[in-house]
Design a protein around this motif. Structure first.
Motif, short mmCIF file in Angstrom:
data_model
loop_
_atom_site.label_atom_id
_atom_site.label_comp_id
_atom_site.label_asym_id
_atom_site.label_seq_id
_atom_site.Cartn_x
_atom_site.Cartn_y
_atom_site.Cartn_z
N LEU A 41 0.48 -1.13 0.00
CA LEU A 41 -0.19 -0.24 -0.03
C LEU A 41 0.95 1.21 0.45
O LEU A 41 1.12 1.60 1.34
N THR A 42 0.33 2.44 -0.53
CA THR A 42 1.07 3.57 -1.41
C THR A 42 0.85 4.88 -1.08
O THR A 42 -0.12 4.51 -1.75
N THR A 43 0.95 5.82 -0.84
CA THR A 43 0.79 7.21 -1.41
C THR A 43 1.22 7.68 -2.29
O THR A 43 1.26 9.14 -2.65
N PHE A 44 2.93 6.73 -2.39
CA PHE A 44 3.80 7.74 -3.70
C PHE A 44 3.66 7.08 -4.85
O PHE A 44 3.91 5.88 -4.66
N ALA A 45 3.53 7.42 -6.19
CA ALA A 45 3.87 6.96 -7.20
C ALA A 45 5.27 7.13 -7.48
O ALA A 45 5.09 7.62 -8.62
N ARG A 46 6.26 6.13 -7.23
CA ARG A 46 7.55 6.48 -7.74
C ARG A 46 8.17 5.02 -8.61
O ARG A 46 7.47 3.87 -7.58
N PRO A 47 8.61 5.30 -9.47
CA PRO A 47 8.56 4.33 -10.20
C PRO A 47 9.45 2.91 -10.00
O PRO A 47 9.37 2.17 -9.97
N GLY A 48 10.11 3.72 -9.08
CA GLY A 48 11.68 2.90 -8.61
C GLY A 48 11.24 1.79 -7.62
O GLY A 48 11.63 0.99 -7.29
N TYR A 49 9.83 2.32 -6.72
CA TYR A 49 9.40 1.10 -6.01
C TYR A 49 8.35 0.48 -6.53
O TYR A 49 8.70 -0.94 -6.19
N PHE A 50 8.14 0.85 -7.73
CA PHE A 50 7.40 -0.41 -8.17
C PHE A 50 8.12 -1.14 -9.27
O PHE A 50 8.02 -2.54 -8.93
N GLU A 51 9.00 -1.02 -9.66
CA GLU A 51 9.95 -1.97 -9.96
C GLU A 51 10.53 -3.16 -8.69
O GLU A 51 10.60 -3.80 -9.15
N ARG A 52 10.82 -2.51 -7.72
CA ARG A 52 11.61 -2.74 -6.78
C ARG A 52 10.07 -4.34 -6.11
O ARG A 52 10.41 -5.58 -5.81
N ALA A 53 9.51 -3.41 -6.26
CA ALA A 53 7.95 -4.84 -5.71
C ALA A 53 7.87 -5.57 -6.24
O ALA A 53 7.79 -6.97 -5.95
N VAL A 54 8.20 -5.47 -8.29
CA VAL A 54 7.62 -6.18 -8.77
C VAL A 54 8.52 -7.42 -8.76
O VAL A 54 8.69 -8.21 -8.29
N LYS A 55 9.72 -7.26 -8.86
CA LYS A 55 11.09 -7.49 -8.74
C LYS A 55 10.51 -9.71 -7.38
O LYS A 55 11.19 -9.85 -6.54
N ALA A 56 10.66 -8.04 -6.13
CA ALA A 56 9.78 -9.13 -5.05
C ALA A 56 9.07 -9.76 -5.17
O ALA A 56 8.59 -10.47 -3.90
N GLY A 57 8.33 -9.95 -5.81
CA GLY A 57 7.34 -10.91 -6.12
C GLY A 57 5.76 -10.20 -5.56
O GLY A 57 5.17 -11.76 -5.33
N VAL A 58 5.48 -9.62 -5.19
CA VAL A 58 3.95 -9.01 -4.91
C VAL A 58 3.18 -9.13 -5.33
O VAL A 58 3.24 -9.07 -6.73
N SER A 59 2.11 -8.97 -4.87
CA SER A 59 0.51 -10.12 -5.60
C SER A 59 0.26 -8.52 -6.30
O SER A 59 -1.28 -8.09 -7.25
N GLY A 60 0.35 -7.47 -5.59
CA GLY A 60 -0.75 -6.10 -5.96
C GLY A 60 -0.36 -5.16 -5.18
O GLY A 60 0.86 -5.36 -4.08
N TYR A 61 -0.47 -4.17 -5.74
CA TYR A 61 0.24 -2.92 -5.86
C TYR A 61 -0.72 -1.67 -5.41
O TYR A 61 -0.83 -1.67 -6.95
#
Length: 200
Positions: free
Chosen positions: A81-101
């Motif tokens: 869950l985030t309030t920040f639309a930061r591209p680097g966070y999204f990339e790292r989250a995807v690499k960490a295998g998250v199911s939702g963002y």
């Protein structure tokens, strides 16, 4: 029943999320954590089906918790869950295998529906977060990010060279390349820009 752990450092928001999700017949909040370390311990001990992780928490961020759970092969599905639309966070989250963002300001019924979708093996991602991540890609290599992370922690060029087993000159070259790629004048501006975009 879908068992959920919520990790959020703002107590009021954490309590509100738990109360709203507990109103759903098929969802049960079994634990609440105020920081990333507490969340990690709770998830490993209580083995929930889903964990909702705030992206920016004390001790460990939500993404760092997700990365550790991935390393532990935890079956728990992760929604950031985030309030920040930061591209680097999204990339790292995807690499960490998250199911939702998801954005924190999603309506509670949409969050509940996202939890159910994730349990069915789907991904749940707020569209705004995808567009922002595509718009601004991280220009730095993983090694350059590592060097910049060490600079931000206060290490000198010599200390970075020692910890990464590189020559002093190689580290200076990395730093020069980082400044060029980010189009900034100095290390402080580089750190600021990279942190703002979630690249380090």
């Amino acid at each position: 029943m879908i068992r959920i752990v919520i990790a959020e450092d703002q107590r009021l928001l954490r309590g509100a999320l738990a109360s709203l999700l507990d109103l759903e017949d098929d969802l049960e909040v079994i634990g609440e954590a105020g920081d990333g370390q507490e969340a990690l311990s709770m998830i490993l001990n209580q083995k929930p089906d889903v964990c909702l992780l705030d992206i920016e928490m004390p001790i460990l961020t939500g993404i760092e918790v997700a990365e550790q759970l991935q390393a532990e092969f935890s079956p728990c599905r992760i929604i950031i869950l985030t309030t920040f639309a930061r591209p680097g966070y999204f990339e790292r989250a995807v690499k960490a295998g998250v199911s939702g963002y998801l954005l924190k300001d999603e309506p509670s019924d949409k969050l509940a529906e996202s939890i159910r979708r994730v349990m069915q093996g789907h991904r749940a991602i707020s569209p705004e977060l995808i567009f922002d991540s595509v718009a601004k890609k991280n220009p730095l290599t993983p090694r350059e990010c590592e060097v910049l992370r060490l600079i931000s922690s206060g290490q000198t060029t010599n200390e970075i060279a020692r910890s990464l087993h590189l020559s002093h000159g190689t580290v200076r070259n990395y730093i020069s390349e980082i400044l060029n790629k980010l189009e900034v004048k100095n290390r402080i501006e580089a750190i600021s820009l990279a942190e703002e975009n979630g690249w380090i």
